[in-house]
Design a protein around this motif. Structure first.
Motif, short mmCIF file in Angstrom:
data_model
loop_
_atom_site.label_atom_id
_atom_site.label_comp_id
_atom_site.label_asym_id
_atom_site.label_seq_id
_atom_site.Cartn_x
_atom_site.Cartn_y
_atom_site.Cartn_z
N GLU A 1 -28.97 -70.21 1.18
CA GLU A 1 -29.27 -70.28 2.61
C GLU A 1 -28.23 -71.13 3.33
N GLU B 1 -32.33 -70.90 -3.84
CA GLU B 1 -32.52 -70.32 -2.50
C GLU B 1 -31.87 -71.19 -1.44
N ARG C 1 -36.29 -72.93 -5.64
CA ARG C 1 -35.98 -73.34 -4.27
C ARG C 1 -34.56 -73.91 -4.18
#
Length: 332
Positions: free
Chosen positions: A106, A102, A99
């Motif tokens: 993002e 990611e 995460r």
């Protein structure tokens, strides 16, 4: 504006807090966001702080920076964003290595950039320390090695938790670059002053003090309904605002709060949430006046009436100088 050099980063002493773009302190238009960012950058502020947790703050900041790219190219400012926190409850935190990667990518997409100057693990007290130091931070330092992230750090409210993580990282030979503390140096709480030498000893290069108005508590109006401070402190702040209102003095509680918070010379920079051009100008003016007053080192207001009010306010809030509210809250 004066710059503070921290390794490769030369940060302005006052930075633009962009959490306010997400609507927690009132809605503002995208045009207004662009004008606010332009005012900040053109006035010498060179760092914008945001987070995925702040609703659409990253998106709105990214659009503004994209629109301003000809006048302010990417290399002319720093972006600080965060990861790990994506909602109010503990269930909405994710510090896993996957995460982390990611989230960084993002954020870069939303902010229209191929690197991030500072990335902080957001509100680290909500999760086990092991998740921060064994999962999130190793991955962030790997992204730093790759050049995607320039500086790695943590943010949160309880200073003992921030210090514990900083000390663990130092012991592991990978000290943190940045630590962001909020609401811990202001008129009602001066705990950060005690912790700054300890954080420095743990290898922290850059210490950021955020929210001089204690998330809206130290304003003339009532604190936001969601503010976590106990009622006794809110009542004491209300008495301070009433004292000033009755005096007719040419000063506000918020101005006094800013002057005092900006006197924290141990912090490398101060983050101020500003959602209008006028608020940017006000923050910069308050910082400049704070340097002249130097209240944290015994300075005084020129106006005797204002000085008396300041002393009354300090006396009223002194019982709370070591008080902190629970974080995370019981309902998180």
């Amino acid at each position: 504006m004066e710059l503070v050099k921290s390794d490769a980063l030369q940060l302005s002493k006052v930075g633009l807090g962009c959490g306010v773009f997400g609507g927690a302190y009132g809605i503002t238009s995208q045009d207004n966001v662009m004008q606010t960012v332009h005012k900040a950058l053109s006035s010498g502020m060179n760092i914008c702080d945001t987070s995925p947790y702040y609703n659409d703050s990253e998106v709105r900041l990214g659009k503004a920076l994209l629109e301003l790219q000809e006048e302010f190219p990417r290399a002319s400012y720093y972006i600080c964003t965060k990861l790990g926190r994506y909602g109010y409850t503990k269930a909405e935190f994710d510090y896993s290595a996957q995460r982390v990667v990611e989230s960084v990518h993002e954020s870069m997409r939303r902010l229209h950039t191929d690197y991030l100057d500072i990335v902080l693990c957001h509100d680290v007290e909500f999760v086990d320390v092991a998740q921060v130091v064994d999962e999130a931070l190793p991955e962030l330092f790997e992204l730093k090695r790759q050049g995607i992230v320039r500086k790695v750090g943590i943010s949160g409210y309880p200073l003992d938790t921030l210090l514990e993580i900083a000390q663990i990282q130092q012991q592991r030979g990978q000290p943190l670059d940045v630590c962001l503390s909020y609401c811990n140096f202001n008129l009602h709480c001066q705990l950060l002053d005690e912790f700054i030498p300890k954080l420095r000893s743990a290898g922290i290069q850059t210490i950021i003090s955020a929210s001089p108005l204690s998330m809206g508590l130290l304003c003339a109006n009532a604190a936001p309904e969601w503010h976590p401070a106990k009622q006794e402190l809110k009542d004491a702040v209300a008495r301070c605002a009433e004292l000033i209102a009755k005096s007719g003095a040419d000063v506000s509680l918020a101005e006094m709060a800013e002057h005092f918070s900006f006197s924290c010379t141990g912090a490398d920079m101060h983050l101020v949430g500003s959602k209008t051009e006028a608020e940017v100008s006000h923050a910069l003016g308050a910082y400049e006046r704070a340097q002249r007053l130097n209240l944290g080192a015994g300075g005084r207001y020129d106006d005797p009436q204002v000085q008396r009010l300041y002393e009354q306010i300090r006396d009223t809030l002194e019982p709370f100088s070591m008080y902190t509210w629970p974080s995370p809250p019981a309902d998180a």
